[in-house]
Design a protein around this motif. Sequence first.
Motif, PDB file in Angstrom:
ATOM      1  N   SER A  62      37.474  48.474  31.255  1.00 41.18           N
ATOM      2  CA  SER A  62      36.913  47.140  31.495  1.00 41.18           C
ATOM      3  C   SER A  62      37.527  46.088  30.589  1.00 41.18           C
ATOM      4  CB  SER A  62      35.400  47.156  31.325  1.00 41.18           C
ATOM      5  OG  SER A  62      35.048  47.379  29.967  1.00 41.18           O
ATOM      6  N   ASN A  87      36.035  47.853  45.895  1.00 36.82           N
ATOM      7  CA  ASN A  87      35.688  46.807  44.924  1.00 36.82           C
ATOM      8  C   ASN A  87      34.214  46.437  45.070  1.00 36.82           C
ATOM      9  OD1 ASN A  87      35.481  45.175  47.191  1.00 36.82           O
ATOM     10  ND2 ASN A  87      37.298  43.958  46.736  1.00 36.82           N
ATOM     11  N   HIS A  88      33.794  45.379  44.385  1.00 35.61           N
ATOM     12  CA  HIS A  88      32.367  45.025  44.389  1.00 35.61           C
ATOM     13  C   HIS A  88      31.887  44.564  45.763  1.00 35.61           C
ATOM     14  CE1 HIS A  88      34.534  41.262  43.743  1.00 35.61           C
ATOM     15  NE2 HIS A  88      33.481  40.630  44.173  1.00 35.61           N
ATOM     16  N   ASP A 102      40.226  45.074  40.625  1.00 32.76           N
ATOM     17  CA  ASP A 102      40.054  43.907  41.491  1.00 32.76           C
ATOM     18  C   ASP A 102      39.948  42.637  40.663  1.00 32.76           C
ATOM     19  OD1 ASP A 102      39.694  42.874  44.181  1.00 32.76           O
ATOM     20  OD2 ASP A 102      37.611  42.488  43.629  1.00 32.76           O
ATOM     21  N   LYS A 103      39.211  42.724  39.562  1.00 31.87           N
ATOM     22  CA  LYS A 103      39.069  41.556  38.683  1.00 31.87           C
ATOM     23  C   LYS A 103      40.419  41.145  38.104  1.00 31.87           C
ATOM     24  CE  LYS A 103      37.801  41.969  34.438  1.00 31.87           C
ATOM     25  NZ  LYS A 103      37.061  42.233  33.179  1.00 31.87           N
ATOM     26  N   GLN A 104      41.186  42.133  37.630  1.00 29.12           N
ATOM     27  CA  GLN A 104      42.475  41.816  37.038  1.00 29.12           C
ATOM     28  C   GLN A 104      43.461  41.305  38.080  1.00 29.12           C
ATOM     29  OE1 GLN A 104      43.148  41.531  33.878  1.00 29.12           O
ATOM     30  NE2 GLN A 104      41.041  42.139  33.433  1.00 29.12           N
ATOM     31  N   THR A 138      37.306  46.815  38.004  1.00 26.92           N
ATOM     32  CA  THR A 138      38.168  46.264  36.951  1.00 26.92           C
ATOM     33  C   THR A 138      39.518  45.850  37.519  1.00 26.92           C
ATOM     34  OG1 THR A 138      37.112  47.672  35.303  1.00 26.92           O
ATOM     35  CG2 THR A 138      39.260  46.742  34.730  1.00 26.92           C
ATOM     36  N   GLN A 158      43.571  44.195  30.081  1.00 26.27           N
ATOM     37  CA  GLN A 158      43.951  42.987  30.809  1.00 26.27           C
ATOM     38  C   GLN A 158      45.372  43.045  31.363  1.00 26.27           C
ATOM     39  OE1 GLN A 158      43.271  39.612  28.258  1.00 26.27           O
ATOM     40  NE2 GLN A 158      41.082  40.008  28.069  1.00 26.27           N
TER      41      GLN A 158
END
Length: 528
Positions: free
Chosen positions: A26, A153-154, A198-200, A196, A29
Amino acid sequence: MSFQPHAADTRHDTLRQLIDLTLALSTEQHLPRLYRRIIEAAQSVTGADGGTLYILQGQGQAQSLRFEVMRTASLDIYAGGDSGQAVQLPPIPLWRDGQANHHHVCAHVWHQGTLVNLADTYQVEDFDFSGTRAFDQAMQYRTQSLLTLPLPNHNGQIIGVLQLVNATDPATRATRPFDPDLIPLIQALASSAAVTLDKQQLIQSHKDLLDAFIRVIAQAIDAKSAHTSGHCQRVPVLTELLARAACRAASGPLADFSLDEDGWYELRVAAWLHDCGKLATPDSLLDKATKLHALTDRIDTIQARFAALIAQQRLAHQQQPGADWPALKKQLEDECAFLTRCNIGGEAMRPEDQRRVREIAQRRWTDHTGAPQALLTPEEADMLCIERGTLSAAERQRINQHIDITIQMLESLPFPKTLARVPEYAGGHHEKIDGSGYPRGLRREQLSWPARMMAIADIFEALTARDRPYKPPMPLSQALAILQGMRDRRHIDPDLYALFLESGVWSDYARQHLLAEQLDVQDPAPYR
């Protein structure tokens, strides 16, 4: 890691490891490292010998799964991720002839959104394992147990697929099926990794959009004027060369200078946007190749007046002979040629030439209404007497305002903390370390290293630019001599100038961006 599926303490250790890995993922980066860490974490939790991470790419029926990381411990194989070695395998198509591809297990898992756990691929006929067989034969390997999981993903969208190969018994090192009791743990890891990832990816896509937008702005600035074409694209190159040399410095004032990943990005953004205020500068000033240039070069008008004056004097001489007409005609032609030369501009204009312009301005000619007029208007005479270059003091001040507008534009943007110094870096490239620069008159101690680096990069690029139609490409010897003089007058930072010379930044840049005829310096010693 050892696994005893029916031992409570080992299960607790595995759960603890999963939590630790999830927290570690998490906070990661850097996408290539994140890809590798996902595979390592999955292999660690399941005891898998190999693992492959696939990432969704493309749109519609052109979608496919791209090999992002491939890792097999027993064969010492690691490709993709942050290995520096690309995975040399074609992507897996998700569609064939308009139909969902269920022949490949990874494509099937993506379409179905559910995992597939196979005890022995050699006993399975539902999927095409011809590629796996070819790999096994070439590497003398046997892909036996296989666990393939979707990465939702979310929003529940499958953004990739995780495949694990050959669960290994920790005691005997023999290959065994993947333990069904561990599947909920690896699913939790896959879900966490997907969120994580997907966020990145979203952060990276925003960053890519920002980068593209910045480059569009720089290209728009360069496109405004052929005189500065490429400037906004070359200054970042030169700035980065100097910054890398500073990071390598092992001694001296720059020994402690360093940039992390965020610092490099901040510097690049500032370098690309350092002249964004020029978007508000009138094209007539950016394109002012001669002293009299506005929308057009007004020397043509003055030359037309001379033609009319010569014709009028010829007629007067014919009507009333007396004066030495050939001598007068030559004098007028010489004066017209002289003003044409003055219009071009240069490094300096002699006082006697300025006086001659004023004298010529007193001549009179008769306009189309028969009214006598001065050969040069006061404004034209002032322009032709510009001492250096082609810009008047008022015009130069107007162009200099671009840096104020740059600062205003950049300070109005909601930069995140990692880009907070972009306005300071970009806004300081016209400052001088003695405080005589603009727009804020900052001194050396008030300027950051990156701002001082950008000042040198901006000057050197402008001096050596080969695409300025109003001047020939300046040779290195002249450009370095000018920089040396600016160092002596405390206009640029002396330590950075020394680094610029000693590290060979000037030479590296010149080989890439200058013409062969500009490269007249081999040894920088005379310019130290």
